[in-house]
Design a protein around this motif. Structure first.
Motif, PDB file in Angstrom:
ATOM      1  N   GLU A  32      42.403  40.215  52.230  1.00 41.07           N
ATOM      2  CA  GLU A  32      42.591  40.910  50.968  1.00 41.07           C
ATOM      3  C   GLU A  32      43.921  41.644  50.979  1.00 41.07           C
ATOM      4  O   GLU A  32      44.315  42.250  51.973  1.00 41.07           O
ATOM      5  N   SER A  33      44.580  41.590  49.836  1.00 43.06           N
ATOM      6  CA  SER A  33      45.867  42.263  49.717  1.00 43.06           C
ATOM      7  C   SER A  33      45.680  43.766  49.673  1.00 43.06           C
ATOM      8  O   SER A  33      44.655  44.276  49.266  1.00 43.06           O
ATOM      9  N   THR A  34      46.697  44.501  50.089  1.00 44.24           N
ATOM     10  CA  THR A  34      46.674  45.958  49.989  1.00 44.24           C
ATOM     11  C   THR A  34      47.502  46.421  48.802  1.00 44.24           C
ATOM     12  O   THR A  34      48.019  47.531  48.768  1.00 44.24           O
ATOM     13  N   ASP A  35      47.612  45.550  47.833  1.00 41.67           N
ATOM     14  CA  ASP A  35      48.360  45.860  46.613  1.00 41.67           C
ATOM     15  C   ASP A  35      47.906  47.204  46.057  1.00 41.67           C
ATOM     16  O   ASP A  35      46.739  47.474  45.914  1.00 41.67           O
ATOM     17  N   THR A  63      42.260  36.316  39.900  1.00 37.98           N
ATOM     18  CA  THR A  63      42.540  35.676  41.189  1.00 37.98           C
ATOM     19  C   THR A  63      43.530  36.464  42.028  1.00 37.98           C
ATOM     20  O   THR A  63      43.670  36.205  43.218  1.00 37.98           O
ATOM     21  N   LYS A  64      44.221  37.413  41.412  1.00 34.20           N
ATOM     22  CA  LYS A  64      45.196  38.195  42.158  1.00 34.20           C
ATOM     23  C   LYS A  64      44.499  39.034  43.221  1.00 34.20           C
ATOM     24  O   LYS A  64      43.600  39.814  42.890  1.00 34.20           O
ATOM     25  N   VAL A  96      35.731  37.454  48.364  1.00 29.35           N
ATOM     26  CA  VAL A  96      35.735  36.385  47.363  1.00 29.35           C
ATOM     27  C   VAL A  96      37.171  35.973  47.072  1.00 29.35           C
ATOM     28  O   VAL A  96      38.115  36.721  47.318  1.00 29.35           O
ATOM     29  N   GLY A  97      37.291  34.766  46.542  1.00 28.32           N
ATOM     30  CA  GLY A  97      38.615  34.274  46.184  1.00 28.32           C
ATOM     31  C   GLY A  97      38.978  34.571  44.756  1.00 28.32           C
ATOM     32  O   GLY A  97      40.144  34.657  44.407  1.00 28.32           O
ATOM     33  N   GLU A  98      37.986  34.694  43.884  1.00 29.91           N
ATOM     34  CA  GLU A  98      38.248  35.020  42.481  1.00 29.91           C
ATOM     35  C   GLU A  98      37.020  35.708  41.912  1.00 29.91           C
ATOM     36  O   GLU A  98      35.903  35.588  42.421  1.00 29.91           O
ATOM     37  N   VAL A  99      37.242  36.455  40.820  1.00 26.30           N
ATOM     38  CA  VAL A  99      36.184  37.223  40.189  1.00 26.30           C
ATOM     39  C   VAL A  99      36.148  36.921  38.707  1.00 26.30           C
ATOM     40  O   VAL A  99      37.197  36.903  38.047  1.00 26.30           O
TER      41      VAL A  99
END
Length: 849
Positions: free
Chosen positions: A137-140, A165-166, A183-186
């Motif tokens: 998971e990104s830490t954006d 998806t981001k 998950v890959g997308e929500v």
């Protein structure tokens, strides 16, 4: 929660706490006033925030979702039972995927969620499409405004669906709703006005960095007619404040002729203080001694020489309670004495300081709840704002199904409702006929009851016509009248009397009794009727403390629901203030009177008390005892999150036959006395007659050829009926030992789920043993003997019963029971309803229903 005598200034203090001015004209509070979202506390700075703020209650709720994950909570234990009471002063602090709140944990009936997700729930279809088990998971650090703008773009209308998806947005959404699954997308379906725009606004205000908790304030009306409703709202989660008029001494007579349970003569402040403290402690039990806490505040400081009056009154209060366990509940060290009309009085600020200080000591402080509850909390707030105080479960399910990220499961939804109920935000009764609605605003029920007791044109003394909500001004209640009446009947605020026609069929009554409104005095001379002492027997249920009014009213309401009220003269009902006369059968009456610390029941025969059947009297005793136990436990359950056994439970004793101040005799089963002369009245009683309230000992010995010695009997397999009887005869531990002796492993026993009723669990254990091992009575006898489980002759009771003479009046055995006779049968069964069901060979599910 503020309580006390009428006219002491409770409402003025409540209004001060929410930054409102005192009313210009003093008006008594009708029922209960609820102040929600008008006061907060900053518990990091220990500052009270009253009046209009630059944030709303909804924004405080939203801010729970925007906290950084400094900690991670891996499990959450949520009680899954139905309390009917509420937390009044609650603080919240948050960490990780949980927000912390006042949820009381319980070893009974809880749901344990571990590891599956940090918000405490199993997830099914809440996050759509592909799991990404290996992805990171990104830490954006995109803020919530960015999420809002992203989801709003390109989607007209109020509700939007979007595939996210981001990685950065997924992380922020998961944090917002308390989701930990990778998950890959929500797939998101969300209402922009309710959540995302509000989160953006909250983010700009930086509310998530502040430690602010809302405070709910309840102002209990002092009028006696509302006392029957107060117990419904008392809770272990509250901090209480009893307000006394400091311009008077504790023993000065109160102004006006007010009713107070536990006091029949002139009332004083001392009486009200003792009554309220006893009531709160009795019905707000928890697991920690000394809680709930009860502040005592004196008012009318402007009318006294302050220092001397302060020291004198608080010294008396300390002296009154110091020798008792009640003292540990009192918060009186600050000796608060205020002029409630002067908001600049420094001691008014002291009230706020003490509430903040005591809140941090509450046992329910800092407990965790899933963030996924937050969207429904916001929906409820929105509905209340749109003046929708009550919704159906179907409506709620529709709202829930449209929630962002995922709806709550059925189990989660029920846990959510029960918790919201327990903190006083809503009313939800998980009972048959009552579980199809949710009251979003508790004052709605209070106002409905208030409309009844204050609309005198609809009331005839103690009665209330069923059409009382048809008037235009009551249309709000009339729309949901069936549900509201069911709730009030469930709480025994209203009681539908039993009436029959000439065919002994029940007639629907066109009115309700309201026990709390009965003020009639018994002037019928019933207790002074001819040969009363020779025609009656009496029993006393003694409490160790004052009997709260709700219990008295509910007990009388129970009697009204089981037996018909006796009438006299011009068909007037013999229902009086805290007493009543009920018809058992044409030759037998029952007189009930609720006194300060004792409830007395008298059976009065038309001719002689020796004709009162022991089986009938003992069954009525069982009914009354069971009712008192259930009523007491109801208020304990609904005012805390723990099952408790009341230490003020009722003790049953025998009374003499005098109608005035009867003498009391301890019931001793081994007493060999044949006669007893009561010391105060000199009345001689036959012990066999006055102890008819208690069944005779069943000591009939087995015959030489009893079943456990009969080889033919021992070869037989027990039926379900036999096993149900066995479940009644053996304790849980004895059943466990029996099962192990028969071949069960401990793991087998653990796999059989416990039920609310232990008899059902015991039956399931022996039934599984029978089916697995093809048991006969011999196997059970031998296992009982090896395990030394009671006397083996107890098994004879599985097939032993008194013979029925069907030749006696044979024409009656084929008659169909009428409703009147069914109602008359109920008290004969007494506390043996389960045994009765078993003998009818009906399933346990029937009894549970």
């Amino acid at each position: 929660m503020l309580a006390g005598e009428q006219g002491t200034g409770k409402t003025t203090i409540a209004r001060y706490l929410v930054e409102k001015q005192p009313t210009r004209i003093r008006m008594s509070t009708d029922g209960i006033e609820l102040y929600n979202g008008l006061s907060y506390m900053d518990y990091e700075e220990n500052v009270w925030l009253g009046g209009k703020q630059d944030f709303s209650l909804e924004e405080i709720i939203i801010s729970r979702s925007l906290l950084k994950e400094d900690e991670t909570t891996k499990s959450c234990k949520i009680q899954d039972k139905t309390p009917i009471n509420h937390k009044q002063i609650t603080k919240t602090q948050y960490s990780g995927d949980m927000y912390r709140s006042g949820l009381q944990d319980s070893p009974l009936g809880r749901l344990d969620f571990e590891e599956k997700s940090a918000d405490g729930f199993n997830y099914q279809n809440e996050i759509i499409v592909h799991d990404n088990q290996t992805g990171r998971e990104s830490t954006d650090s995109s803020n919530n405004r960015h999420i809002c703008e992203t989801l709003e773009s390109g989607f007209p209308g109020n509700r939007h669906t979007h595939i996210v998806t981001k990685p950065g947005l997924i992380r922020r959404l998961k944090t917002f709703f308390g989701v930990t699954k990778k998950v890959g997308e929500v797939k998101v379906s969300i209402t922009k006005e309710k959540l995302l725009k509000m989160s953006s606004k909250v983010g700009r205000k930086k509310l998530q960095s502040k430690k602010i908790a809302p405070i709910i304030i309840w102002d209990f009306g002092g009028q006696d007619v509302f006392y029957s409703t107060h117990q419904t709202f008392l809770t272990y989660r509250a901090i209480y404040m009893i307000v006394l008029d400091g311009s008077r001494q504790l023993d000065d007579p109160c102004i006006g002729d007010q009713y107070l349970p536990g006091k029949t003569g002139q009332k004083t402040a001392r009486d009200y203080l003792r009554f309220w403290i006893n009531t709160i402690v009795t019905y707000c039990k928890g697991s920690i001694q000394g809680f709930p806490k009860i502040m005592v505040v004196l008012t009318h400081k402007d009318k006294n020489e302050v220092d001397n009056q302060r020291l004198g009154l608080f010294a008396e209060i300390r002296e009154l309670f110091a020798p008792t366990p009640l003292m540990q509940h009192l918060v009186i060290d600050d000796q608060i004495f205020v002029n409630a009309k002067d908001k600049h009085d420094p001691e008014m600020q002291k009230i706020k300081d003490v509430i903040i200080s005591e809140s941090e000591k509450q046992p329910t402080w800092g407990e965790s709840l899933p963030k996924c509850f937050i969207p429904l909390e916001l929906e409820f707030a929105s509905l209340i704002r749109r003046n929708t105080p009550l919704i159906t479960i179907e409506h709620l399910q529709t709202i829930n199904s449209a929630q962002p990220i995922r709806p709550l499961s059925e189990t989660e939804l029920k846990v959510f409702l029960k918790f919201q109920h327990s903190i006083g935000k809503i009313l939800y009764f998980d009972e048959h006929k009552l579980d199809k609605h949710v009251i979003l605003s508790p004052t709605f029920l209070i106002d409905a009851f208030k409309s009844i007791v204050t609309e005198r044109s609809f009331c005839e003394g103690d009665k209330n016509e069923k059409s009382f909500w048809k008037k235009k001004k009551y249309h709000t209640f009339y729309k949901d009248k069936d549900y509201l009446l069911e709730v009030m009947t469930h709480l025994d605020i209203l009681v539908e009397p039993k009436r029959y026609n000439l065919d002994h069929k029940r007639i629907p009554a066109d009115f309700y009794y309201i026990a709390s409104m009965v003020r009639a005095i018994d002037d019928t001379g019933y207790l002074q009727s001819a040969r009363f002492t020779q025609r009656s027997i009496a029993i006393a249920f003694q409490s160790s403390s004052l009997i709260p009014p709700a219990l008295s009213f509910r007990f009388l309401s129970y009697c009204l629901s089981v037996w018909a009220v006796k009438t006299y003269g011009d068909n007037k009902a013999m229902l009086f203030h805290r007493s009543g006369v009920f018809t058992i059968d044409p030759s037998l009456d029952m007189y009930i009177i609720c006194e300060d610390e004792t409830i007395i029941a008298r059976l009065v025969h038309a001719s002689k008390n020796v004709l009162i059947m022991r089986c009938l009297a003992s069954s009525i005793n069982e009914c009354l005892t069971s009712a008192l136990k259930k009523i007491s436990q109801l208020y304990i359950r609904t005012s805390s999150d723990h099952e408790q056994t009341s230490d003020s439970s009722f003790i049953t004793k025998i009374c003499c036959n005098s109608p005035d101040n009867p003498c009391i005799l301890e019931h001793d089963k081994d007493n060999k006395l044949e006669h007893w002369i009561c010391p105060s009245h000199g009345i001689e009683h036959k012990m066999h007659t006055i102890t008819a309230w208690f069944p005779e000992k069943d000591e009939a010995p087995c015959e030489p050829a009893c079943p456990v010695t009969n080889e033919e009997f021992l070869k037989e397999r027990p039926t379900d009926l036999h096993l149900r009887r066995l479940a009644l005869l053996y304790t849980i531990n004895e059943i466990r030992e029996l099962a192990i002796q028969l071949g069960f492993q401990v793991a087998d026993l653990e796999n059989i789920s416990y039920t609310a009723d232990p008899v059902i669990w015991k039956f399931e254990v022996v039934r599984k043993c029978r089916d697995r091992f093809s048991l006969t009575f011999k196997h059970i006898r031998d296992a009982s003997e090896i395990g030394q489980i009671q006397n083996i002759h107890i098994l004879c009771k599985l097939v032993k019963g008194a013979p029925t003479d069907f030749d006696r009046e044979p024409e009656k055995w084929d008659l169909v029971l009428t409703e009147e006779y069914i109602d008359r049968l109920a008290p004969l069964i007494g506390d043996n309803s389960l045994q009765f069901l078993i003998e009818l060979e009906m399933g346990f599910h029937t009894w549970n229903g």
